[in-house]
Design an enzyme around this catalytic site. Structure first.
Site, PDB file in Angstrom:
ATOM      1  CG  ASP A  42      38.583   1.504  -4.630  1.00 38.05           C
ATOM      2  OD1 ASP A  42      37.525   1.194  -4.084  1.00 38.05           O
ATOM      3  OD2 ASP A  42      38.976   0.967  -5.688  1.00 38.05           O
ATOM      4  CG  HIS A  84      40.953  -2.454 -13.747  1.00 34.16           C
ATOM      5  ND1 HIS A  84      39.732  -3.083 -13.751  1.00 34.16           N
ATOM      6  CD2 HIS A  84      41.347  -2.417 -12.456  1.00 34.16           C
ATOM      7  CE1 HIS A  84      39.404  -3.419 -12.511  1.00 34.16           C
ATOM      8  NE2 HIS A  84      40.364  -3.021 -11.714  1.00 34.16           N
ATOM      9  CB  VAL A 111      36.822   5.136 -16.260  1.00 35.54           C
ATOM     10  CG1 VAL A 111      36.151   4.979 -17.619  1.00 35.54           C
ATOM     11  CG2 VAL A 111      38.288   5.529 -16.434  1.00 35.54           C
ATOM     12  CG  LEU A 120      33.495   2.105 -15.998  1.00 41.78           C
ATOM     13  CD1 LEU A 120      34.414   1.695 -17.146  1.00 41.78           C
ATOM     14  CD2 LEU A 120      32.051   1.745 -16.349  1.00 41.78           C
ATOM     15  CE  LYS A 156      42.305  12.197  -8.338  1.00 41.57           C
ATOM     16  NZ  LYS A 156      41.880  13.555  -8.754  1.00 41.57           N
ATOM     17  CD  GLN A 203      42.542   0.374  -2.756  1.00 44.94           C
ATOM     18  OE1 GLN A 203      42.046  -0.626  -2.269  1.00 44.94           O
ATOM     19  NE2 GLN A 203      42.723   0.504  -4.059  1.00 44.94           N
ATOM     20  CG  LEU A 226      41.797  -6.497 -15.695  1.00 45.84           C
ATOM     21  CD1 LEU A 226      43.043  -6.521 -16.554  1.00 45.84           C
ATOM     22  CD2 LEU A 226      42.070  -5.824 -14.358  1.00 45.84           C
ATOM     23  CG  HIS A 227      36.306  -1.942 -14.851  1.00 37.05           C
ATOM     24  ND1 HIS A 227      36.955  -0.734 -14.725  1.00 37.05           N
ATOM     25  CD2 HIS A 227      36.137  -2.398 -13.584  1.00 37.05           C
ATOM     26  CE1 HIS A 227      37.138  -0.463 -13.456  1.00 37.05           C
ATOM     27  NE2 HIS A 227      36.665  -1.458 -12.728  1.00 37.05           N
ATOM     28  NE  ARG A 272      32.780  -5.909  -4.234  1.00 36.90           N
ATOM     29  CZ  ARG A 272      33.993  -5.587  -3.774  1.00 36.90           C
ATOM     30  NH1 ARG A 272      34.501  -4.408  -4.031  1.00 36.90           N
ATOM     31  NH2 ARG A 272      34.697  -6.448  -3.045  1.00 36.90           N
TER      32      ARG A 272
HETATM   33  O1  PAF Z   1      41.844  -1.743  -5.620  1.00 35.14           O
HETATM   34  C1  PAF Z   1      42.056  -2.976  -5.704  1.00 35.14           C
HETATM   35  O2  PAF Z   1      41.760  -3.622  -6.717  1.00 35.14           O
HETATM   36  C2  PAF Z   1      42.691  -3.699  -4.536  1.00 35.14           C
HETATM   37  O3  PAF Z   1      42.293  -3.145  -3.323  1.00 35.14           O
HETATM   38  C3  PAF Z   1      44.226  -3.749  -4.623  1.00 35.14           C
HETATM   39  C4  PAF Z   1      44.834  -2.355  -4.564  1.00 35.14           C
HETATM   40  C5  PAF Z   1      44.649  -4.446  -5.904  1.00 35.14           C
HETATM   41  C6  PAF Z   1      44.792  -4.550  -3.434  1.00 35.14           C
HETATM   42  O4  PAF Z   1      44.286  -5.838  -3.406  1.00 35.14           O
END
Ligand code: PAF
Length: 274
Positions: A147, A33, A173, A181, A145, A150, A29-30, A184
């Site tokens: 991702d 998150h 962020v 952030l 956002k 996603q 986590l950063h 990776r």
């Molecule tokens: O964004 C992520 O960290 C992942 O794609 C998620 C939504 C937790 C699903 O594994």
């Protein structure tokens, strides 16, 4: 914070949680998150998070094995952020047998951008997100956002499958130099870390040009790709798309510019709404 490593344990505690906001993560986590956890607290009585590195959304040759696992530090950060429940299952809990049923989002959403570069990624992601939502049964679920594609896939899945949850987006962020952030970023060498903010600078340049009335989108995309390549990146795409469905813009659509590129061995993604 209560840690649940089985579905039964989380389900037994769920009736005590009232209105629940949920932030699924893969851990490491950063501050991005943690901002989502804080935002989540504004939507519900209780916040729950999950940590699960989902093998199904990693392609062959991607970084599933080396994805950073930092469970103890993550728990400390979640506690400090006021998260009350953590669902942290083993793989054998989520996939006790090979997963035969999958969520298969439509090709026009998954055959472009990230989906085109990472075949199968969105099927694996959507499958685990649906499973997590069915296990946790939150009223609200938050996704960053950063991702962007996603988030679009999850919003459409939830709407079309009538999943009873409100999807709330969280802003990206950034570090002081603009780098978004990401878990990776930890793979970057010192030299690569100094180079990495170029991706955000280029996206920002495209945003400023479009806001100033520039309409030659292909030229802006090509120039940005060339600048990345000239500085040692291997770009996958830089694309201006409409926000609603990430298709090429037509007319007065609200836009977003998205990018993915490899710097050394690390693949970075970013985007900016225009
Ligand atoms: O964004 C992520 O960290 C992942 O794609 C998620 C939504 C937790 C699903 O594994």
């Amino acid at each position: 914070m209560q840690i649940h490593d089985t579905i039964e344990s989380f389900r037994a505690a769920r009736p005590t949680m009232g209105r629940l906001a949920f932030v699924p993560t893969m851990g490491n986590l950063h501050d991005g998150h943690i901002a989502l956890m804080t935002q989540a607290a504004g939507h519900a009585d209780i916040v729950a998070a999950s940590i699960f590195v989902n093998r199904l959304q990693f392609g062959v040759g991607e970084d599933f094995d080396r994805y950073p696992r930092t469970f103890a530090e993550d728990c400390q950060r979640l506690e400090a952020a006021g998260v009350r429940h953590l669902f942290a299952p083993d793989e054998s809990v989520i996939y006790p047998a090979p997963q035969r049923y999958h969520v298969a989002p439509p090709a026009e959403q998954t055959g472009i951008l990230e989906g085109a570069c990472r075949p199968g990624h969105f099927n694996g992601m959507a499958t685990v997100v649906l499973k997590l939502l069915l296990i946790v049964q939150p009223e609200v679920a938050l996704f960053g956002k950063k991702d962007y594609q996603q988030l679009m896939v999850i919003r459409n899945m939830v709407r079309e499958l009538n999943v009873p949850v409100e999807v709330v987006p969280g802003e990206t962020v950034r570090a002081a130099d603009g780098l978004a952030l990401s878990s990776r970023n930890g793979y970057l060498s010192t030299t690569e870390r100094a180079e990495a903010p170029r991706l955000h600078r280029l996206l920002n340049g495209i945003r400023i040009a479009l806001q100033a009335g520039e309409r030659d989108i292909p030229r802006l995309e090509i120039e940005a790709l060339e600048e990345l390549a000239a500085h040692g990146w291997q770009p996958d795409y830089i694309a201006v798309r409409r926000r609603s469905d990430l298709q090429p813009p037509q007319g007065d659509d609200a836009l977003v510019v998205l990018a993915a590129a490899k710097l050394g061995g690390t693949r970075l993604i970013d985007n900016l709404e225009i």
